[in-house]
Design a protein around this motif. Structure first.
Motif, PDB file in Angstrom:
ATOM      1  N   THR A   1     -58.840  -5.721 -23.660  1.00  0.00           N
ATOM      2  CA  THR A   1     -59.629  -4.514 -23.396  1.00  0.00           C
ATOM      3  C   THR A   1     -58.845  -3.522 -22.550  1.00  0.00           C
ATOM      4  O   THR A   1     -58.790  -2.323 -22.847  1.00  0.00           O
ATOM      5  CB  THR A   1     -60.948  -4.875 -22.703  1.00  0.00           C
ATOM      6  OG1 THR A   1     -61.695  -5.760 -23.554  1.00  0.00           O
ATOM      7  CG2 THR A   1     -61.778  -3.632 -22.424  1.00  0.00           C
ATOM      8  N   ALA A   2     -58.216  -4.020 -21.471  1.00  0.00           N
ATOM      9  CA  ALA A   2     -57.439  -3.136 -20.603  1.00  0.00           C
ATOM     10  C   ALA A   2     -56.225  -2.585 -21.339  1.00  0.00           C
ATOM     11  O   ALA A   2     -55.885  -1.406 -21.211  1.00  0.00           O
ATOM     12  CB  ALA A   2     -57.007  -3.885 -19.346  1.00  0.00           C
ATOM     13  N   ALA A   3     -55.571  -3.419 -22.124  1.00  0.00           N
ATOM     14  CA  ALA A   3     -54.417  -2.956 -22.887  1.00  0.00           C
ATOM     15  C   ALA A   3     -54.833  -1.902 -23.907  1.00  0.00           C
ATOM     16  O   ALA A   3     -54.120  -0.923 -24.138  1.00  0.00           O
ATOM     17  CB  ALA A   3     -53.743  -4.133 -23.591  1.00  0.00           C
ATOM     18  N   ALA A   4     -56.009  -2.093 -24.502  1.00  0.00           N
ATOM     19  CA  ALA A   4     -56.506  -1.122 -25.475  1.00  0.00           C
ATOM     20  C   ALA A   4     -56.748   0.231 -24.831  1.00  0.00           C
ATOM     21  O   ALA A   4     -56.420   1.282 -25.402  1.00  0.00           O
ATOM     22  CB  ALA A   4     -57.798  -1.636 -26.109  1.00  0.00           C
ATOM     23  N   GLU A   5     -57.296   0.222 -23.619  1.00  0.00           N
ATOM     24  CA  GLU A   5     -57.553   1.485 -22.928  1.00  0.00           C
ATOM     25  C   GLU A   5     -56.251   2.214 -22.635  1.00  0.00           C
ATOM     26  O   GLU A   5     -56.150   3.437 -22.816  1.00  0.00           O
ATOM     27  CB  GLU A   5     -58.312   1.214 -21.626  1.00  0.00           C
ATOM     28  CG  GLU A   5     -58.662   2.466 -20.849  1.00  0.00           C
ATOM     29  CD  GLU A   5     -59.434   2.155 -19.585  1.00  0.00           C
ATOM     30  OE1 GLU A   5     -59.652   3.086 -18.790  1.00  0.00           O
ATOM     31  OE2 GLU A   5     -59.816   0.988 -19.377  1.00  0.00           O
ATOM     32  N   VAL A   6     -55.249   1.478 -22.183  1.00  0.00           N
ATOM     33  CA  VAL A   6     -53.961   2.079 -21.869  1.00  0.00           C
ATOM     34  C   VAL A   6     -53.300   2.649 -23.123  1.00  0.00           C
ATOM     35  O   VAL A   6     -52.716   3.747 -23.098  1.00  0.00           O
ATOM     36  CB  VAL A   6     -53.039   1.030 -21.214  1.00  0.00           C
ATOM     37  CG1 VAL A   6     -51.607   1.531 -21.145  1.00  0.00           C
ATOM     38  CG2 VAL A   6     -53.547   0.675 -19.827  1.00  0.00           C
ATOM     39  N   CYS A   7     -53.404   1.928 -24.224  1.00  0.00           N
ATOM     40  CA  CYS A   7     -52.731   2.329 -25.466  1.00  0.00           C
ATOM     41  C   CYS A   7     -53.576   3.263 -26.323  1.00  0.00           C
ATOM     42  O   CYS A   7     -53.142   3.640 -27.429  1.00  0.00           O
ATOM     43  CB  CYS A   7     -52.361   1.089 -26.271  1.00  0.00           C
ATOM     44  SG  CYS A   7     -51.192  -0.006 -25.440  1.00  0.00           S
ATOM     45  N   ARG A   8     -54.778   3.595 -25.842  1.00  0.00           N
ATOM     46  CA  ARG A   8     -55.702   4.459 -26.580  1.00  0.00           C
ATOM     47  C   ARG A   8     -56.032   3.873 -27.960  1.00  0.00           C
ATOM     48  O   ARG A   8     -55.984   4.547 -28.990  1.00  0.00           O
ATOM     49  CB  ARG A   8     -55.155   5.881 -26.693  1.00  0.00           C
ATOM     50  CG  ARG A   8     -54.993   6.570 -25.347  1.00  0.00           C
ATOM     51  CD  ARG A   8     -54.738   8.051 -25.517  1.00  0.00           C
ATOM     52  NE  ARG A   8     -53.463   8.324 -26.132  1.00  0.00           N
ATOM     53  CZ  ARG A   8     -52.297   8.387 -25.486  1.00  0.00           C
ATOM     54  NH1 ARG A   8     -52.268   8.187 -24.173  1.00  0.00           N
ATOM     55  NH2 ARG A   8     -51.177   8.655 -26.122  1.00  0.00           N
ATOM     56  N   LEU A   9     -56.335   2.587 -27.937  1.00  0.00           N
ATOM     57  CA  LEU A   9     -56.762   1.860 -29.124  1.00  0.00           C
ATOM     58  C   LEU A   9     -58.079   1.159 -28.829  1.00  0.00           C
ATOM     59  O   LEU A   9     -58.527   1.110 -27.692  1.00  0.00           O
ATOM     60  CB  LEU A   9     -55.707   0.817 -29.527  1.00  0.00           C
ATOM     61  CG  LEU A   9     -54.311   1.327 -29.913  1.00  0.00           C
ATOM     62  CD1 LEU A   9     -53.340   0.154 -30.003  1.00  0.00           C
ATOM     63  CD2 LEU A   9     -54.353   2.092 -31.218  1.00  0.00           C
ATOM     64  N   THR A  10     -58.695   0.599 -29.852  1.00  0.00           N
ATOM     65  CA  THR A  10     -59.860  -0.247 -29.633  1.00  0.00           C
ATOM     66  C   THR A  10     -59.385  -1.671 -29.373  1.00  0.00           C
ATOM     67  O   THR A  10     -58.292  -2.070 -29.820  1.00  0.00           O
ATOM     68  CB  THR A  10     -60.789  -0.237 -30.853  1.00  0.00           C
ATOM     69  OG1 THR A  10     -60.093  -0.815 -31.965  1.00  0.00           O
ATOM     70  CG2 THR A  10     -61.234   1.192 -31.193  1.00  0.00           C
TER      71      THR A  10
END
Length: 316
Positions: free
Chosen positions: A19-28
């Motif tokens: 979830t945190a990685a998705a936020e950083v990468c602007r992905l779901t």
């Protein structure tokens, strides 16, 4: 030319959750999960394992990350070498990320130098928290970060980044006009252990700075009020609601009647301001010009004010 999924894996490694990685990468989160599964299938290895609410990197993932850092740094060096084949002045976009007073103290002056010396550069500054600045740097959404060193940023040994110390800045205690420490010259930080403290919200860089300084002095501060803006904090201090720790270069609102008390007895609190770039990018003309401008501004400030001490990067 570098598989973008390596960037996603790096984000997972830093943040430990999809979830945190998705936020950083602007992905779901589902997109991150799909990309990691696809990459694992292509390579024929397991990359991630469940670990509580997060994930754990396997030995194979760490091997891949080590090679990915080498590839990424080499690509940055390739771009630097290719720049030699482009004639003309240093140009293109140069993006800075800065944090609060660390950015206000030196980055605008560096931008001014760059505008004068390299008019073809397009300059941009984005103010954000230190940890977020490194996320933007890793994602290639910024080129140079100028932040306070906190426990939340990658360690200096992180091969993905090149970190350089710009200066060490003393921290003063901000008190009201009637505080008994006003006018004294031999004050130690632990003398304020019984005072109520005013600090920013937990999780912010300034909160970490205060906690570390007080812990080093042997006490845990009694935080009575949370204030993220200097204006609010100074207003509370002026009216006797507590004390606060402020950087020497911070410009406080003149309308609030406060006093700065320098800490002379060890351990004297400081904050370390650093510049960081992606490993291998420091030789790119625009990035090199930006780093040079920052170093010259910091050296000039140290020479003229004595409020900060410039640090030789080779000895930091």
């Amino acid at each position: 030319m570098i598989d973008r999924r390596l960037r996603v894996l790096q984000a997972v490694a830093r943040h430990r959750t999809l979830t945190a990685a998705a936020e950083v990468c602007r992905l779901t989160p589902s997109a991150v999960s799909h990309q990691m599964q696809a990459l694992a299938r292509e390579l024929g290895v397991v990359l991630l394992e469940p670990a509580g609410r997060g994930v754990r990197l396997t030995a194979a993932a760490r091997t891949l990350l080590a090679h990915g850092e080498i590839l990424t740094a080499q690509w940055e060096r390739t771009r630097a070498d290719l720049a030699a084949h482009r004639p003309g002045d240093v140009g293109g976009a140069l993006r800075f990320c800065g944090f609060s007073t660390a950015a206000a103290a030196v980055v605008p002056q560096a931008l001014e130098r760059l505008r004068r010396e390299h008019p073809a550069l397009r300059l941009h500054l984005h103010e954000t928290e230190p940890a977020r600045a490194f996320d933007l740097l890793a994602a290639e959404d910024t080129d140079i970060v100028v932040v306070v060193a906190t426990p939340d940023i990658p360690p200096a040994s992180d091969a993905a980044f090149d970190q350089q110390v710009l200066f060490d800045e003393p921290l003063d205690v901000l008190v009201g006009p009637e505080h008994p420490a006003v006018g004294r010259e031999d004050v130690a930080l632990n003398e304020f252990a019984a005072d109520p403290w005013i600090c920013s919200q937990p999780g912010r860089a300034y909160h970490q700075l205060v906690m570390l300084a007080c812990t080093s002095a042997g006490f845990a501060p009694d935080v009575a009020h949370h204030a993220d803006e200097w204006d609010t904090g100074a207003a509370l201090v002026a009216r006797g609601f507590g004390v606060a720790l402020v950087p020497r270069l911070a410009e406080l609102p003149a309308r609030h009647d406060t006093r700065r008390v320098p800490i002379c007895a060890p351990p004297a609190p400081i904050r370390r301001v650093i510049a960081a770039v992606r490993a291998g990018s420091e030789a790119q003309p625009a990035v090199a010009a930006g780093l040079d401008a920052l170093r010259r501004v910091c050296a000039s400030r140290a020479e003229l004010s004595g409020h900060v001490s410039a640090v030789d990067p080779s000895r930091a």
